[in-house]
Design a protein around this motif. Structure first.
Motif, PDB file in Angstrom:
ATOM      1  N   TRP A 158       0.845  -1.085  -0.035  1.00 43.49           N
ATOM      2  CA  TRP A 158       0.035   0.048  -0.018  1.00 43.49           C
ATOM      3  C   TRP A 158       0.741   1.139   0.100  1.00 43.49           C
ATOM      4  O   TRP A 158       1.676   1.362   0.912  1.00 43.49           O
ATOM      5  CB  TRP A 158      -0.833  -0.166   1.207  1.00 43.49           C
ATOM      6  CG  TRP A 158      -1.777  -0.977   1.057  1.00 43.49           C
ATOM      7  CD1 TRP A 158      -1.829  -2.355   1.745  1.00 43.49           C
ATOM      8  CD2 TRP A 158      -3.437  -1.039   0.228  1.00 43.49           C
ATOM      9  NE1 TRP A 158      -3.005  -2.941   1.386  1.00 43.49           N
ATOM     10  CE2 TRP A 158      -3.854  -2.095   0.466  1.00 43.49           C
ATOM     11  CE3 TRP A 158      -3.613   0.085  -0.674  1.00 43.49           C
ATOM     12  CZ2 TRP A 158      -4.931  -2.352  -0.106  1.00 43.49           C
ATOM     13  CZ3 TRP A 158      -5.183  -0.388  -1.198  1.00 43.49           C
ATOM     14  CH2 TRP A 158      -5.659  -1.665  -1.054  1.00 43.49           C
ATOM     15  N   ILE A 159       0.713   2.017  -0.836  1.00 42.53           N
ATOM     16  CA  ILE A 159       1.415   3.314  -1.135  1.00 42.53           C
ATOM     17  C   ILE A 159       0.316   4.684  -0.942  1.00 42.53           C
ATOM     18  O   ILE A 159      -0.705   4.583  -1.491  1.00 42.53           O
ATOM     19  CB  ILE A 159       1.941   3.469  -2.600  1.00 42.53           C
ATOM     20  CG1 ILE A 159       2.913   2.267  -3.029  1.00 42.53           C
ATOM     21  CG2 ILE A 159       2.440   4.681  -2.873  1.00 42.53           C
ATOM     22  CD1 ILE A 159       4.225   2.382  -2.337  1.00 42.53           C
ATOM     23  N   ILE A 160       0.953   5.648  -0.026  1.00 42.49           N
ATOM     24  CA  ILE A 160       0.278   6.625   0.182  1.00 42.49           C
ATOM     25  C   ILE A 160      -0.101   7.272  -1.050  1.00 42.49           C
ATOM     26  O   ILE A 160       0.638   7.437  -2.098  1.00 42.49           O
ATOM     27  CB  ILE A 160       0.626   7.724   1.438  1.00 42.49           C
ATOM     28  CG1 ILE A 160      -0.053   8.820   1.655  1.00 42.49           C
ATOM     29  CG2 ILE A 160       1.911   8.368   0.833  1.00 42.49           C
ATOM     30  CD1 ILE A 160      -0.348   8.784   3.065  1.00 42.49           C
ATOM     31  N   ARG A 161      -1.412   7.862  -1.154  1.00 45.09           N
ATOM     32  CA  ARG A 161      -1.973   8.720  -2.521  1.00 45.09           C
ATOM     33  C   ARG A 161      -0.833   9.678  -2.917  1.00 45.09           C
ATOM     34  O   ARG A 161      -0.080  10.348  -2.135  1.00 45.09           O
ATOM     35  CB  ARG A 161      -2.936   9.470  -2.057  1.00 45.09           C
ATOM     36  CG  ARG A 161      -3.557  10.443  -3.293  1.00 45.09           C
ATOM     37  CD  ARG A 161      -4.683  11.329  -2.952  1.00 45.09           C
ATOM     38  NE  ARG A 161      -5.051  12.007  -4.197  1.00 45.09           N
ATOM     39  CZ  ARG A 161      -5.846  11.466  -4.955  1.00 45.09           C
ATOM     40  NH1 ARG A 161      -6.513  10.496  -4.894  1.00 45.09           N
ATOM     41  NH2 ARG A 161      -6.288  12.459  -6.212  1.00 45.09           N
ATOM     42  N   GLN A 162      -0.305   9.604  -3.996  1.00 41.49           N
ATOM     43  CA  GLN A 162       0.620  10.399  -4.666  1.00 41.49           C
ATOM     44  C   GLN A 162      -0.009  11.442  -5.239  1.00 41.49           C
ATOM     45  O   GLN A 162      -0.894  11.506  -6.179  1.00 41.49           O
ATOM     46  CB  GLN A 162       1.419   9.612  -5.999  1.00 41.49           C
ATOM     47  CG  GLN A 162       2.023   8.340  -5.198  1.00 41.49           C
ATOM     48  CD  GLN A 162       3.247   8.659  -4.370  1.00 41.49           C
ATOM     49  OE1 GLN A 162       4.204   8.736  -4.704  1.00 41.49           O
ATOM     50  NE2 GLN A 162       2.941   8.267  -3.151  1.00 41.49           N
ATOM     51  N   SER A 216      -6.908   4.510   5.492  1.00 36.62           N
ATOM     52  CA  SER A 216      -6.567   3.965   6.723  1.00 36.62           C
ATOM     53  C   SER A 216      -6.948   4.542   7.982  1.00 36.62           C
ATOM     54  O   SER A 216      -7.435   3.816   8.734  1.00 36.62           O
ATOM     55  CB  SER A 216      -4.696   4.041   6.742  1.00 36.62           C
ATOM     56  OG  SER A 216      -4.030   3.601   7.651  1.00 36.62           O
ATOM     57  N   SER A 217      -6.874   5.791   7.856  1.00 38.03           N
ATOM     58  CA  SER A 217      -7.455   6.561   9.067  1.00 38.03           C
ATOM     59  C   SER A 217      -7.499   7.912   8.556  1.00 38.03           C
ATOM     60  O   SER A 217      -7.024   8.319   7.616  1.00 38.03           O
ATOM     61  CB  SER A 217      -6.567   6.466  10.418  1.00 38.03           C
ATOM     62  OG  SER A 217      -5.496   7.549  10.001  1.00 38.03           O
ATOM     63  N   ARG A 218      -8.510   8.711   9.370  1.00 34.95           N
ATOM     64  CA  ARG A 218      -8.519   9.997   9.141  1.00 34.95           C
ATOM     65  C   ARG A 218      -7.304  10.809   9.093  1.00 34.95           C
ATOM     66  O   ARG A 218      -7.308  11.918   8.067  1.00 34.95           O
ATOM     67  CB  ARG A 218      -9.411  10.764  10.063  1.00 34.95           C
ATOM     68  CG  ARG A 218     -10.007  12.279   9.847  1.00 34.95           C
ATOM     69  CD  ARG A 218     -10.981  12.641  10.660  1.00 34.95           C
ATOM     70  NE  ARG A 218     -12.126  11.887  10.585  1.00 34.95           N
ATOM     71  CZ  ARG A 218     -13.343  12.313  11.388  1.00 34.95           C
ATOM     72  NH1 ARG A 218     -13.102  13.199  12.083  1.00 34.95           N
ATOM     73  NH2 ARG A 218     -14.467  11.643  11.095  1.00 34.95           N
ATOM     74  N   ASP A 219      -6.207  10.465   9.702  1.00 35.92           N
ATOM     75  CA  ASP A 219      -5.149  11.175   9.687  1.00 35.92           C
ATOM     76  C   ASP A 219      -3.805  10.958   8.494  1.00 35.92           C
ATOM     77  O   ASP A 219      -3.499  11.736   8.149  1.00 35.92           O
ATOM     78  CB  ASP A 219      -4.551  11.154  11.179  1.00 35.92           C
ATOM     79  CG  ASP A 219      -4.987  11.902  12.390  1.00 35.92           C
ATOM     80  OD1 ASP A 219      -5.717  12.673  12.009  1.00 35.92           O
ATOM     81  OD2 ASP A 219      -5.053  11.276  13.346  1.00 35.92           O
ATOM     82  N   TYR A 256      -3.097   3.241  -2.004  1.00 37.78           N
ATOM     83  CA  TYR A 256      -3.508   2.723  -3.266  1.00 37.78           C
ATOM     84  C   TYR A 256      -2.363   1.722  -3.456  1.00 37.78           C
ATOM     85  O   TYR A 256      -1.329   1.639  -3.030  1.00 37.78           O
ATOM     86  CB  TYR A 256      -3.204   3.779  -4.415  1.00 37.78           C
ATOM     87  CG  TYR A 256      -4.283   4.772  -4.290  1.00 37.78           C
ATOM     88  CD1 TYR A 256      -5.441   4.712  -5.155  1.00 37.78           C
ATOM     89  CD2 TYR A 256      -4.022   5.855  -3.921  1.00 37.78           C
ATOM     90  CE1 TYR A 256      -6.628   5.804  -4.814  1.00 37.78           C
ATOM     91  CE2 TYR A 256      -4.960   6.900  -3.776  1.00 37.78           C
ATOM     92  CZ  TYR A 256      -6.261   6.773  -4.365  1.00 37.78           C
ATOM     93  OH  TYR A 256      -7.178   7.730  -4.340  1.00 37.78           O
ATOM     94  N   LYS A 257      -2.848   0.707  -4.184  1.00 34.77           N
ATOM     95  CA  LYS A 257      -2.090  -0.613  -4.505  1.00 34.77           C
ATOM     96  C   LYS A 257      -2.485  -1.134  -5.899  1.00 34.77           C
ATOM     97  O   LYS A 257      -3.639  -1.126  -6.287  1.00 34.77           O
ATOM     98  CB  LYS A 257      -2.415  -1.604  -3.613  1.00 34.77           C
ATOM     99  CG  LYS A 257      -1.645  -2.894  -3.539  1.00 34.77           C
ATOM    100  CD  LYS A 257      -2.201  -3.917  -2.485  1.00 34.77           C
ATOM    101  CE  LYS A 257      -1.201  -4.889  -2.098  1.00 34.77           C
ATOM    102  NZ  LYS A 257      -1.743  -5.704  -1.131  1.00 34.77           N
ATOM    103  N   VAL A 258      -1.462  -1.249  -6.829  1.00 36.33           N
ATOM    104  CA  VAL A 258      -1.741  -1.883  -8.176  1.00 36.33           C
ATOM    105  C   VAL A 258      -2.280  -3.245  -8.030  1.00 36.33           C
ATOM    106  O   VAL A 258      -1.802  -4.247  -7.268  1.00 36.33           O
ATOM    107  CB  VAL A 258      -0.397  -1.647  -8.771  1.00 36.33           C
ATOM    108  CG1 VAL A 258      -0.622  -2.280 -10.279  1.00 36.33           C
ATOM    109  CG2 VAL A 258       0.226  -0.393  -9.117  1.00 36.33           C
TER     110      VAL A 258
END
Length: 116
Positions: free
Chosen positions: A39-43, A72-75, A80-82
């Motif tokens: 899982w990658i944080i939104r780019q 994941s959470s509000r903070d 995203y994941k391919v």
């Protein structure tokens, strides 16, 4: 994978850039951390893609089941994941885009030689 999805990806090179960007981020992070879950944080920046296009592109990639997301959470935000379908499509896309680019280059060289 449906031909329509592949055609749409080829017609929209920015979509390919975003999908490839996430794929590369996943690979690099996995090399650094074997326990990485993918899982990658939104780019919010992808080279070659206009910032205002990213939300729509994320939506299209999700709709085509090439990218999946989780909150994941509000903070921490959206991750995203391919998908497997996305991973399978990337090599085909790259090959087709290279062929298309080579074809366009030879056509432009041909028209240049005719005009000379």
């Amino acid at each position: 994978m449906i031909d329509f999805e592949l055609e749409q990806m080829i017609e929209n090179p920015e979509w390919c850039l975003v999908l490839n960007h996430y794929s590369q981020q996943q690979l690099q992070t996995k090399k650094q951390d074997p326990e990485f879950d993918g899982w990658i944080i939104r780019q919010n920046e992808v080279e070659g893609v206009a910032l205002e296009h990213l939300p729509r592109i994320h939506g299209k990639l999700i709709a085509f089941d090439l990218l999946k997301f989780q909150i994941s959470s509000r903070d921490s935000g959206v991750f995203y994941k391919v998908t497997r379908a996305g991973q399978k499509m990337l090599p085909k896309l790259q090959k087709m885009l290279q062929q298309q680019s080579a074809s366009e280059q030879s056509e432009s060289e041909y028209s240049y030689s005719k005009s000379a």
